[in-house]
Design a protein around this motif. Structure first.
Motif, PDB file in Angstrom:
ATOM      1  N   ASP A   1       0.849  -1.195   0.000  1.00  0.00           N
ATOM      2  CA  ASP A   1       0.000   0.000   0.000  1.00  0.00           C
ATOM      3  C   ASP A   1       0.883   1.242   0.000  1.00  0.00           C
ATOM      4  O   ASP A   1       1.544   1.555   0.996  1.00  0.00           O
ATOM      5  N   LEU A   2       0.879   1.958  -1.115  1.00  0.00           N
ATOM      6  CA  LEU A   2       1.730   3.139  -1.257  1.00  0.00           C
ATOM      7  C   LEU A   2       1.256   4.314  -0.412  1.00  0.00           C
ATOM      8  O   LEU A   2       2.012   5.262  -0.199  1.00  0.00           O
ATOM      9  N   SER A   3       0.023   4.250   0.072  1.00  0.00           N
ATOM     10  CA  SER A   3      -0.462   5.355   0.901  1.00  0.00           C
ATOM     11  C   SER A   3       0.227   5.391   2.261  1.00  0.00           C
ATOM     12  O   SER A   3       0.139   6.395   2.977  1.00  0.00           O
ATOM     13  N   PHE A   4       0.912   4.304   2.631  1.00  0.00           N
ATOM     14  CA  PHE A   4       1.701   4.300   3.860  1.00  0.00           C
ATOM     15  C   PHE A   4       3.079   4.925   3.643  1.00  0.00           C
ATOM     16  O   PHE A   4       3.831   5.102   4.601  1.00  0.00           O
ATOM     17  N   VAL A   5       3.399   5.229   2.382  1.00  0.00           N
ATOM     18  CA  VAL A   5       4.733   5.718   2.050  1.00  0.00           C
ATOM     19  C   VAL A   5       4.692   7.160   1.543  1.00  0.00           C
ATOM     20  O   VAL A   5       5.346   8.048   2.092  1.00  0.00           O
ATOM     21  N   LEU A   6       3.936   7.383   0.481  1.00  0.00           N
ATOM     22  CA  LEU A   6       3.898   8.704  -0.134  1.00  0.00           C
ATOM     23  C   LEU A   6       2.922   9.619   0.592  1.00  0.00           C
ATOM     24  O   LEU A   6       1.814   9.198   0.947  1.00  0.00           O
ATOM     25  N   PRO A   7       3.295  10.868   0.815  1.00  0.00           N
ATOM     26  CA  PRO A   7       2.372  11.818   1.447  1.00  0.00           C
ATOM     27  C   PRO A   7       1.088  11.969   0.633  1.00  0.00           C
ATOM     28  O   PRO A   7       1.091  11.802  -0.594  1.00  0.00           O
ATOM     29  N   TYR A   8       0.004  12.305   1.315  1.00  0.00           N
ATOM     30  CA  TYR A   8      -1.304  12.477   0.676  1.00  0.00           C
ATOM     31  C   TYR A   8      -1.224  13.437  -0.503  1.00  0.00           C
ATOM     32  O   TYR A   8      -1.830  13.208  -1.555  1.00  0.00           O
ATOM     33  N   ARG A   9      -0.467  14.494  -0.336  1.00  0.00           N
ATOM     34  CA  ARG A   9      -0.350  15.500  -1.396  1.00  0.00           C
ATOM     35  C   ARG A   9       0.203  14.888  -2.680  1.00  0.00           C
ATOM     36  O   ARG A   9      -0.310  15.136  -3.776  1.00  0.00           O
ATOM     37  N   TYR A  10       1.239  14.066  -2.558  1.00  0.00           N
ATOM     38  CA  TYR A  10       1.845  13.441  -3.733  1.00  0.00           C
ATOM     39  C   TYR A  10       0.864  12.469  -4.388  1.00  0.00           C
ATOM     40  O   TYR A  10       0.730  12.439  -5.622  1.00  0.00           O
ATOM     41  N   LEU A  11       0.204  11.646  -3.581  1.00  0.00           N
ATOM     42  CA  LEU A  11      -0.736  10.673  -4.137  1.00  0.00           C
ATOM     43  C   LEU A  11      -1.886  11.368  -4.860  1.00  0.00           C
ATOM     44  O   LEU A  11      -2.318  10.934  -5.933  1.00  0.00           O
ATOM     45  N   THR A  12      -2.377  12.452  -4.289  1.00  0.00           N
ATOM     46  CA  THR A  12      -3.453  13.207  -4.937  1.00  0.00           C
ATOM     47  C   THR A  12      -2.994  13.759  -6.278  1.00  0.00           C
ATOM     48  O   THR A  12      -3.703  13.664  -7.291  1.00  0.00           O
ATOM     49  N   ASP A  13      -1.790  14.331  -6.305  1.00  0.00           N
ATOM     50  CA  ASP A  13      -1.231  14.865  -7.554  1.00  0.00           C
ATOM     51  C   ASP A  13      -1.125  13.772  -8.617  1.00  0.00           C
ATOM     52  O   ASP A  13      -1.470  13.972  -9.788  1.00  0.00           O
ATOM     53  N   ILE A  14      -0.626  12.608  -8.211  1.00  0.00           N
ATOM     54  CA  ILE A  14      -0.412  11.497  -9.148  1.00  0.00           C
ATOM     55  C   ILE A  14      -1.739  10.990  -9.704  1.00  0.00           C
ATOM     56  O   ILE A  14      -1.871  10.757 -10.917  1.00  0.00           O
ATOM     57  N   LEU A  15      -2.726  10.827  -8.844  1.00  0.00           N
ATOM     58  CA  LEU A  15      -4.031  10.341  -9.296  1.00  0.00           C
ATOM     59  C   LEU A  15      -4.685  11.331 -10.258  1.00  0.00           C
ATOM     60  O   LEU A  15      -5.289  10.933 -11.266  1.00  0.00           O
ATOM     61  N   GLU A  16      -4.565  12.611  -9.977  1.00  0.00           N
ATOM     62  CA  GLU A  16      -5.141  13.614 -10.876  1.00  0.00           C
ATOM     63  C   GLU A  16      -4.445  13.590 -12.237  1.00  0.00           C
ATOM     64  O   GLU A  16      -5.094  13.741 -13.278  1.00  0.00           O
ATOM     65  N   MET A  17      -3.137  13.405 -12.238  1.00  0.00           N
ATOM     66  CA  MET A  17      -2.393  13.334 -13.493  1.00  0.00           C
ATOM     67  C   MET A  17      -2.825  12.122 -14.317  1.00  0.00           C
ATOM     68  O   MET A  17      -3.063  12.221 -15.531  1.00  0.00           O
ATOM     69  N   LEU A  18      -2.943  10.966 -13.682  1.00  0.00           N
ATOM     70  CA  LEU A  18      -3.340   9.754 -14.398  1.00  0.00           C
ATOM     71  C   LEU A  18      -4.756   9.876 -14.953  1.00  0.00           C
ATOM     72  O   LEU A  18      -5.043   9.405 -16.059  1.00  0.00           O
ATOM     73  N   GLU A  19      -5.632  10.522 -14.203  1.00  0.00           N
ATOM     74  CA  GLU A  19      -7.006  10.711 -14.673  1.00  0.00           C
ATOM     75  C   GLU A  19      -7.035  11.615 -15.906  1.00  0.00           C
ATOM     76  O   GLU A  19      -7.789  11.371 -16.855  1.00  0.00           O
ATOM     77  N   ALA A  20      -6.203  12.653 -15.913  1.00  0.00           N
ATOM     78  CA  ALA A  20      -6.129  13.544 -17.077  1.00  0.00           C
ATOM     79  C   ALA A  20      -5.514  12.823 -18.272  1.00  0.00           C
ATOM     80  O   ALA A  20      -5.992  12.947 -19.411  1.00  0.00           O
ATOM     81  N   LEU A  21      -4.462  12.050 -18.035  1.00  0.00           N
ATOM     82  CA  LEU A  21      -3.791  11.331 -19.117  1.00  0.00           C
ATOM     83  C   LEU A  21      -4.703  10.285 -19.745  1.00  0.00           C
ATOM     84  O   LEU A  21      -4.580   9.970 -20.938  1.00  0.00           O
ATOM     85  N   ASP A  22      -5.630   9.767 -18.965  1.00  0.00           N
ATOM     86  CA  ASP A  22      -6.562   8.753 -19.462  1.00  0.00           C
ATOM     87  C   ASP A  22      -7.402   9.274 -20.627  1.00  0.00           C
ATOM     88  O   ASP A  22      -7.884   8.495 -21.452  1.00  0.00           O
ATOM     89  N   LYS A  23      -7.548  10.584 -20.729  1.00  0.00           N
ATOM     90  CA  LYS A  23      -8.328  11.165 -21.825  1.00  0.00           C
ATOM     91  C   LYS A  23      -7.578  11.077 -23.153  1.00  0.00           C
ATOM     92  O   LYS A  23      -8.190  11.107 -24.220  1.00  0.00           O
TER      93      LYS A  23
END
Length: 391
Positions: free
Chosen positions: A337-359
């Motif tokens: 579980d990467l949420s135990f490693v990466l800060p919430y801010r980083y995970l949020t940034d990454i998820l938003e990027m992947l969602e945009a790239l999915d388009k």
């Protein structure tokens, strides 16, 4: 020329064959030696002055373009393939338009691709070319720069040997970033902290990215997150490649590579969040190592997690990974579980990027997408230099 590592023909990295870094190579053969970290990289030769650093701060653009052409011609003498990616103007304009609609900044560029296999042979050919022209000493670690009357006059090695020179050129690479920073501070040179790039390595079916990679090979996109306005970018796209490990001192991180000949069914790329720290913080490299070390503690090395599990707030298990459409190419990664490693801010940034790239590449934001952590790029603090690259 003094080189901390081995000659190119003697460099062997067990992680490239077994997928497991045994941490026994001193110094790390993946990062040190003739060719540096590039010897086992994906083998891209970028031909665009706008990508890859800050050279335009020191060299006029027209002159820099000529330098790029010179370097390109030099490499081609040693076997770099002729094919150039990214030159289709109509396709680039179409991608640029789609990127804008998705909230992404598309950075077009041209490049040649050698692959990890050909990059090694190209660097070995360049090494042979220099035989008899330049004396190279291997397994020699520079401990400090020698200065007299405000001028660099040589270096001293870790064995106490002294080499005097009229000019001293320092090129320690990624593994020498901390050393260069320490030396700069020792001489009270002006430094500019580079941002630290921290994130994950993403692995998807190759078909998901083929619309982009078949023409561009490495699509470069930047994204500013909606939640934090952080700059997030895609880096080191490896079509039909594999995920690998690399080590910085005692810290195991993740990277990617692809070959010119050998192909896998997956494509991987890094999604990195760039953060510039402000005063009084001056240890971005130590911060990156801390995050990577946390992943090593929790996962015993590199952690792999399905995107769907991350979104549901649960760890990935071996069973869930086995049921995924995407089969991990890094077999040694531990489901976690990467949420135990990466800060919430980083995970949020990454998820938003992947969602945009999915388009642009439907399937990137799939529950089956694999995330490996962590990936971190350590850069030396920039020493303030003049136009001649001198302090």
């Amino acid at each position: 020329m003094l080189e901390k590592g081995l000659d190119i023909r003697n460099r062997r990295c067990p992680a490239l064959t077994s997928g497991i870094c045994n941490k026994q190579c001193k110094p790390c053969n993946l990062l040190n030696g003739w060719g540096g970290a590039g010897a086992f990289s994906d083998g891209k030769l970028i031909l665009s002055p706008d990508v890859g650093g800050w050279l335009t701060d020191y060299v006029p653009r027209e002159e820099l373009e000529n330098i790029v052409k010179y370097v390109d011609a030099f490499y081609r003498k040693f076997g770099v393939p002729d094919k150039i990616y990214g030159g289709d103007g109509d396709f680039i304009e179409d991608i640029r338009r789609k990127a804008v609609l998705a909230g992404l900044n598309f950075i077009p560029m041209t490049l040649r691709h050698m692959g990890t296999d050909k990059a090694n042979s190209v660097l070995e050919a360049a090494r042979r070319y220099l035989n008899g022209k330049v004396e190279v000493k291997f397994r020699v670690e520079v401990a400090k720069v020698l200065v007299e009357n405000g001028r660099a006059v040589g270096v001293e090695t870790s064995d106490g040997e002294v080499y005097k020179a009229k000019y001293v050129v320092l090129a320690p690479g990624r593994s020498g970033a901390e050393w260069l920073q320490r030396e700069a501070r020792r001489f009270q040179l002006s430094l500019e902290n580079n941002p630290i790039d921290l994130g994950v390595r993403v692995e998807v079916p190759a078909a998901v990215m083929e619309t982009l990679t078949d023409t561009l090979y490495e699509p470069k996109f930047q994204f500013y997150s909606k939640s934090f306005d952080d700059m997030v970018r895609i880096f080191c796209v490896c079509p039909h490649g594999e995920v690998i490990t690399e080590i910085y001192d005692d810290v195991l991180t993740v990277n990617g590579q692809s070959y010119f000949e050998k192909k896998t069914d997956n494509t991987n790329f890094a999604v990195l969040v760039s953060v510039s720290f402000t005063e009084p913080f001056k240890e971005p490299i130590a911060y990156g190592k801390y995050i990577a070390r946390l992943a090593n503690i929790i996962g015993g090395g590199v952690i792999v997690q399905r995107l769907g599990d991350l979104k549901k707030g649960r760890r990935s298990t071996e069973d869930r990974i086995n049921r995924s459409i995407v089969k991990p190419t890094l077999k040694s990664a531990t489901p976690g579980d990467l949420s135990f490693v990466l800060p919430y801010r980083y995970l949020t940034d990454i998820l938003e990027m992947l969602e945009a790239l999915d388009k642009l590449a439907p399937g990137v934001f799939s529950n089956h997408t694999l995330l490996y952590g962590v990936e971190v790029k350590f850069y030396s603090a920039r020493i303030k230099l003049d136009r001649n690259l001198e302090t």
